[in-house]
Design a protein around this motif. Structure first.
Motif: not given
Length: 511
Positions: A44, A48, A51, A53-54, A56, A59
């Motif tokens: 993660t 990112w 930072n 996403p809600e 991870p 995804t």
């Protein structure tokens, strides 16, 4: 072995370019820890820049599914709270680079230069060139860049030790432009120019480096550059190449290593430990069993232990052409060791004496491949204790004195499968597991036969199962040949052994 995966430049995979940016970041993160689990939390952060996403994890699961479609399900595996890429470290260029640099450390200067050149040749650009992950670049990328600079410095130092001064100037100029604040590259460029009797240019280089360091860092050149500058001004003769640094003849006659060599690990360990003894090591076995491949692999493994060179000769003991004579091989080896052609005697006794004398004080490895008999190799065996010898033959060469002897057997089923995986890819073998096992069995686990079969499958994109059907129903010996190369065939290999038999033995073999 050419790496299948690469991060030393744009991301390299067996499936070609990975289009999606996040997929590239995920795969590059896993490739820096091959065979080890990488947690979702670490992935993660790389994906990112901390930072995320809600959700991870969900995804990342999607990214993994898409990568598995491109690379094969067996390559990317779930492991605990994360994922791992199931490939050996040597299949990733970054790890192959570091292993080559490690092998170069402490090696004889010619071999060191060769290994460092091979290592630096793996770089195709900036590490992670198309992988836009700040954490990945700041950790692994920065460290790899530092390793590359150190390898470049070591390679130039080896070239200077070998007296390749003139050949290095252009490369050093390019490298100082790429790394203008690395003072050692400026020093190496000055030294190369000075040794080439270009002192004025060397002084210009010092002035250029001084201006650049002042402009960029507000600093003067360090002690190394200042000392070298002063020595050039005073005409210090120590800067000229010494006798020890001039090129010496160090033969490296081993054929290229076999990139997809499999098995024989215990045998390799045992034979490696015997190459310090003066007695020759004899490797025998039936045709196609991999004697030459084993000897070449061993030669490359121990080459650093023989800094005065490695000599190789195919004695053609079982070949369509006439076998090599001892005089021919001694002449070849003497030329490799730096003896000029007009200094090699034509008289056998004088030639043998010069051959032994030349080898006496040298730490050299001899590989005498494909010997027909003890008589063919007897005069080639060194009398000195510093030279090691490996001999391969289809016979055990009983006429030689007491020597370690190893009879090579066919591959195990696991090693045969591993060979197919290396030549055809894991996905192809996994898709046809039963056919792959039958293919190895039909090839009677002979490495030569398996290699030819795999080469035919790859060349014609036939698939394993259809090719097995051909082997099962048609003449296996005819099928195990390479179109356009009559010698690359199982039949040709066994025919040569048959022709070497006496009339009585030939008649018996037909019974």
């Amino acid at each position: 072995m050419k790496p299948a995966f690469g991060v030393l430049g744009p991301l390299l995979t067996p499936a070609g370019t990975i289009g999606a940016t996040k997929h590239r970041i995920l795969l590059a993160s896993l490739l820096m820890r091959p065979g080890e689990p990488v947690s979702v939390e670490e992935l993660t952060g790389h994906l990112w820049d901390f930072n995320p996403p809600e959700q991870p994890r969900a995804t990342i699961q999607t990214y993994v599914r898409r990568l598995r479609k491109a690379l094969g399900a067996s390559v990317l595996r779930t492991a605990g709270r994360g994922y791992l890429v199931d490939v050996p470290p040597e299949s990733v260029d970054a790890f192959q680079f570091r292993e080559l640099v490690r092998a170069a450390t402490g090696a004889q200067v010619t071999l060191r230069a060769e290994l460092l050149g091979e290592a630096l040749g793996l770089w195709r650009g900036q590490a992670f060139a198309d992988v836009p992950s700040t954490p990945l670049r700041e950790t692994h990328g920065v460290r790899l860049a530092q390793d590359r600079v150190q390898a470049l410095e070591s390679q130039f130092a080896a070239g200077l030790d070998l007296g390749h001064d003139g050949e290095l100037v252009a490369a050093l100029r390019a490298t100082t432009a790429e790394h203008p604040l690395h003072e050692e590259f400026w020093a190496q460029l000055m030294l190369a120019l000075c040794r080439g009797d270009r002192q004025a240019e060397a002084l210009d280089v010092f002035a250029e480096a001084s201006r650049l360091l002042a402009a960029e860092l507000g600093a003067k050149p360090g002690p190394r550059l200042r000392e070298l500058h002063q020595r050039i001004l005073t005409g210090d003769t120590v800067l000229a190449p010494t006798a020890a640094s001039r090129p010496t003849t160090v033969p490296s006659q081993l054929p290229l290593d076999i990139p997809d060599f499999v098995g024989r690990a215990e045998l390799i360990t045992e034979i490696t430990g015997l190459l310090d003894a003066p007695a020759p090591v004899i490797i025998s076995g039936p045709p196609g069993v991999g004697k030459t491949a084993l000897a070449i692999r061993l030669g490359h493994i121990v080459r650093a232990d023989f800094p005065d060179g490695q000599l190789y000769a195919n004695l053609r003991g079982f070949a369509a052409s006439p076998p090599a004579t001892a005089d021919q091989v001694m002449s070849q080896f003497l030329r490799g060791l730096g003896v000029p052609q007009d200094g090699i005697p034509s008289d056998h006794s004088a030639l043998a004496a010069l051959y032994q004398e030349t080898l006496t004080e040298r730490r050299v490895l001899l590989v005498l491949d494909n010997a027909a008999s003890a008589a063919q190799v007897r005069d080639l065996l060194p009398t000195g204790a510093r030279t090691a010898t490996m001999i391969t033959s289809r016979t055990e060469l009983p006429g030689l004195p007491a020597s370690p002897r190893f009879t090579l057997d066919v591959l195990t089923s696991a090693a045969a499968r591993d060979l197919l995986v290396r030549m055809l890819g894991r996905a192809a073998v996994d898709r046809a597991e039963n056919a792959a096992a039958e293919l190895a069995e039909l090839c009677v686990y002979l490495p030569l036969a398996i290699r030819i079969a795999a080469a035919n499958i790859a060349d014609h994109s036939a698939g394993i199962a259809p090719y097995v059907a051909v082997l099962r129903t048609e003449n296996r010996v005819d099928a195990l040949s390479v179109i356009g190369d009559e010698q690359a065939a199982v039949e040709a290999t066994f025919d040569l052994s048959y022709q070497a038999l006496g009339p009585a033995a030939q008649q018996l073999s037909q019974c």
